[in-house]
Scaffold this motif. Structure first.
Motif, PDB file in Angstrom:
ATOM      1  N   TYR A 190      -4.876 -22.491 -22.893  1.00 29.85           N
ATOM      2  CA  TYR A 190      -4.611 -21.091 -23.199  1.00 29.85           C
ATOM      3  C   TYR A 190      -4.797 -20.295 -21.916  1.00 29.85           C
ATOM      4  O   TYR A 190      -5.822 -20.419 -21.242  1.00 29.85           O
ATOM      5  N   ILE A 191      -3.795 -19.497 -21.563  1.00 32.02           N
ATOM      6  CA  ILE A 191      -3.821 -18.796 -20.281  1.00 32.02           C
ATOM      7  C   ILE A 191      -4.505 -17.434 -20.422  1.00 32.02           C
ATOM      8  O   ILE A 191      -3.944 -16.509 -21.000  1.00 32.02           O
ATOM      9  N   GLN A 192      -5.719 -17.363 -19.893  1.00 26.17           N
ATOM     10  CA  GLN A 192      -6.468 -16.110 -19.878  1.00 26.17           C
ATOM     11  C   GLN A 192      -5.836 -15.160 -18.849  1.00 26.17           C
ATOM     12  O   GLN A 192      -5.613 -13.993 -19.110  1.00 26.17           O
ATOM     13  N   GLY A 231      -1.868 -15.073 -22.073  1.00 28.50           N
ATOM     14  CA  GLY A 231      -1.739 -14.855 -23.510  1.00 28.50           C
ATOM     15  C   GLY A 231      -0.938 -15.951 -24.198  1.00 28.50           C
ATOM     16  O   GLY A 231      -0.855 -15.991 -25.414  1.00 28.50           O
ATOM     17  N   GLN A 232      -0.350 -16.841 -23.403  1.00 32.21           N
ATOM     18  CA  GLN A 232       0.409 -17.937 -24.005  1.00 32.21           C
ATOM     19  C   GLN A 232      -0.405 -19.232 -23.952  1.00 32.21           C
ATOM     20  O   GLN A 232      -1.343 -19.350 -23.165  1.00 32.21           O
ATOM     21  N   ALA A 233      -0.033 -20.170 -24.803  1.00 33.29           N
ATOM     22  CA  ALA A 233      -0.702 -21.462 -24.804  1.00 33.29           C
ATOM     23  C   ALA A 233       0.301 -22.551 -24.448  1.00 33.29           C
ATOM     24  O   ALA A 233       1.459 -22.482 -24.832  1.00 33.29           O
ATOM     25  N   VAL A 234      -0.143 -23.530 -23.710  1.00 30.04           N
ATOM     26  CA  VAL A 234       0.755 -24.536 -23.149  1.00 30.04           C
ATOM     27  C   VAL A 234       0.227 -25.939 -23.395  1.00 30.04           C
ATOM     28  O   VAL A 234      -0.972 -26.192 -23.265  1.00 30.04           O
ATOM     29  N   PHE A 258      -8.530 -26.382 -24.715  1.00 26.35           N
ATOM     30  CA  PHE A 258      -8.860 -26.949 -26.025  1.00 26.35           C
ATOM     31  C   PHE A 258      -8.551 -28.435 -26.003  1.00 26.35           C
ATOM     32  O   PHE A 258      -7.433 -28.850 -25.692  1.00 26.35           O
ATOM     33  N   LYS A 259      -9.541 -29.240 -26.366  1.00 26.16           N
ATOM     34  CA  LYS A 259      -9.341 -30.690 -26.352  1.00 26.16           C
ATOM     35  C   LYS A 259      -8.660 -31.152 -27.647  1.00 26.16           C
ATOM     36  O   LYS A 259      -8.913 -30.615 -28.731  1.00 26.16           O
ATOM     37  N   LYS A 260      -7.841 -32.164 -27.522  1.00 25.97           N
ATOM     38  CA  LYS A 260      -7.127 -32.700 -28.676  1.00 25.97           C
ATOM     39  C   LYS A 260      -8.090 -33.102 -29.791  1.00 25.97           C
ATOM     40  O   LYS A 260      -7.863 -32.821 -30.966  1.00 25.97           O
ATOM     41  N   ALA A 261      -9.192 -33.759 -29.413  1.00 24.96           N
ATOM     42  CA  ALA A 261     -10.160 -34.233 -30.409  1.00 24.96           C
ATOM     43  C   ALA A 261     -10.709 -33.069 -31.225  1.00 24.96           C
ATOM     44  O   ALA A 261     -10.870 -33.180 -32.449  1.00 24.96           O
ATOM     45  N   ASP A 262     -10.975 -31.953 -30.557  1.00 27.86           N
ATOM     46  CA  ASP A 262     -11.523 -30.791 -31.266  1.00 27.86           C
ATOM     47  C   ASP A 262     -10.488 -30.172 -32.196  1.00 27.86           C
ATOM     48  O   ASP A 262     -10.808 -29.721 -33.300  1.00 27.86           O
ATOM     49  N   ILE A 263      -9.255 -30.156 -31.733  1.00 21.12           N
ATOM     50  CA  ILE A 263      -8.184 -29.606 -32.568  1.00 21.12           C
ATOM     51  C   ILE A 263      -7.977 -30.495 -33.792  1.00 21.12           C
ATOM     52  O   ILE A 263      -7.872 -30.022 -34.915  1.00 21.12           O
ATOM     53  N   GLN A 264      -7.982 -31.803 -33.559  1.00 22.43           N
ATOM     54  CA  GLN A 264      -7.817 -32.740 -34.673  1.00 22.43           C
ATOM     55  C   GLN A 264      -8.942 -32.602 -35.695  1.00 22.43           C
ATOM     56  O   GLN A 264      -8.715 -32.616 -36.889  1.00 22.43           O
TER      57      GLN A 264
END
Lengths: 198, 198
Positions: B60-62, B85-88, B115-121
Motif C-alpha cells: 500500500y503506497i503511503q 493511496g493505491q495498493a499494488v 501486507f503479507k500474504k499469510a496475514d491476508i489469508q
DNA sequence: TCAAAACGATAACATTTGTTAATAAGTCAC
DNA sequence: GTGACTTATTAACAAATGTTATCGTTTTGA
C-alpha cells in the motif's frame, strides 16, 4: 465438480492448448446436462451480439469459428477468436448488465449451444458454492486478457505473426487474413508484406 | 464491508479518478486496522519484487510512486504506474504462487505499508464471505487489464499520449519521460518528438 | 560540494507501417 | 453459370517510429 464446470464454460476462451481444450470440453459436456440450452445453426458473418447490446447468453461452439471485435475510427479490430469446444460471451456486459463494448460474430457457418443468463443464474442459485465459481471464472478471464495484453505490447507485429504461426498454425491456416491482420494490430497490406518477406 | 475493503485493496490500481481513489483510501484505512502490516521506507529505483520471484506481499503506497514492468529483448517496458493511496501486487503471482512475470519497483522514494500474504489469508479464513471478495477482486482486475489492453490496441502512440495528457495531466507531469515512453509503447526519442510537434 | 549518472532534446538515417490504387484469383448467391 | 462481392498480392508514396549518436542540463549520491 459443477463449480469447475462453470469456470470452464466461461473461461476457456483465448488461445488454449489441446490438453486444456479437451479437459474443458469434457467439463462442458457434463454441464449441458445441468443447464438447459438451445441449439442454433447460423451462417457466416452473423452477428450474435452487436456492440452496444447487453449480453444475455453464453455461446458454446459445437462447430465453427467466432470472433470478438469492435470498431474504432472506422477500423474493425479483432480482439480474439474462438473455435469449436470453446464458450464465448461478452463477459463484462454479461455480468454487469451493461451494453457490450465488443461485438461477437461468426467467421464461418457455426452450430452453437446457447445458454441463457437466466438459466445459468437459476443454476448458480441452487448451488451456493458458486461463489468460488465466479471467482475462478473472473480470475481466469483476467489472466487471459492479461496475456493478450502482454503479447500486444511486448512484440512487434512481425514477431507476433511468427509466434502465432509457430504456436497456433491451425489458426493462421483457418482464419481469413484480414481478420488475422486486425488481430495482430496491422493492416491486411502490412500482413501480406510480412508473409511475403519469408 | 470488509469484503469491499479487500476488493479495493487489490483492485484500485490502474488509472482511477479522484472520487474512486478517495473511496478506496477510506476503505484501506479501515483495512489497516484489521490486517497487520509493516511500514517500509525505500529510495527511488528500488526493486520491491523482481521478475521471477513469487509475490508474497501487497504494497500500500503511503507516499511515492511505483511502476510495474518487465524486460523483453533488452527493452524495459512499463505496464502500469501506481500512486499514493493505491495498493499494488503482482496479482497473478500473488494468487497462483507462481514466479512473477513482472517486476515492481519504486520510481520515487516511497513509504509503503506491506501486507503479507499469510496475514491476508488468515483474515480471509476468519471471514468465510470472502468468496465474494475474491470474485470482486479478480473481476475488477480483469476489467482494469481489459481497458489497458483496449487502449493499447485502439489508439496510436500519439493519440494515447494526448489522451493521457487530457485525462491524467498529473501523471504526465510527474513521471520521468522515458518511463512514460515505455508505458506508451514507444522510445523516449519518439515521445520527445511527439511532444515537440505541438 | 563535486564527479558521475540520469535525463531530455535534437539530428540523420534506416526501417516499418499506413494509405491508396490496381490487379487477379477466389467465393457466393441467384 | 455468371455477375457481384470478397479476398490477397503488389506497387508507389507518405508518415511514423526505431536506432544511433551528440550535447547540454539536471539530479543524484557519496
Amino acid at each position: 465438480m459443477q463449480i469447475i464446470n462453470y469456470a470452464y464454460l466461461c473461461c476457456c476462451n483465448g488461445n488454449i492448448n489441446q490438453k486444456k481444450r479437451r479437459s474443458a470440453q469434457k467439463m462442458l459436456q457434463k454441464l449441458q446436462q445441468l443447464i438447459p440450452f438451445e441449439e442454433r445453426a447460423v451462417g457466416r458473418r452473423v452477428v450474435l451480439l452487436p456492440a452496444g447490446k447487453v449480453a444475455d447468453s453464453v455461446f458454446y461452439i459445437q462447430s465453427g469459428l467466432l470472433r470478438e471485435s469492435f470498431v474504432e475510427d472506422g477500423k474493425d479490430i479483432t480482439v480474439q477468436f474462438f473455435f469449436e469446444g470453446q464458450a464465448v460471451a461478452s463477459i463484462e456486459s454479461f455480468w454487469n448488465g451493461k451494453p457490450s463494448e465488443v461485438a461477437i460474430e461468426t467467421v464461418e457457418p457455426s452450430v452453437l449451444k446457447v445458454f441463457k443468463k437466466a438459466d445459468i443464474q437459476a443454476y448458480l442459485e441452487q448451488h451456493p458454492e458458486s461463489g468460488i465459481t465466479i471467482a475462478q471464472f473472473a480470475y481466469s478471464r483476467m489472466i487471459n486478457y492479461y496475456h493478450l495484453f502482454l503479447s500486444r505490447i511486448k512484440d512487434s507485429p512481425e514477431k507476433r505473426y511468427k509466434l502465432l504461426l509457430e504456436e497456433y498454425p491451425e489458426m493462421v491456416a483457418r482464419i481469413p487474413q484480414h481478420y488475422l491482420a486486425s488481430y495482430l494490430g496491422i493492416t491486411p497490406v502490412s500482413l501480406s508484406r510480412i508473409r511475403s518477406r519469408k
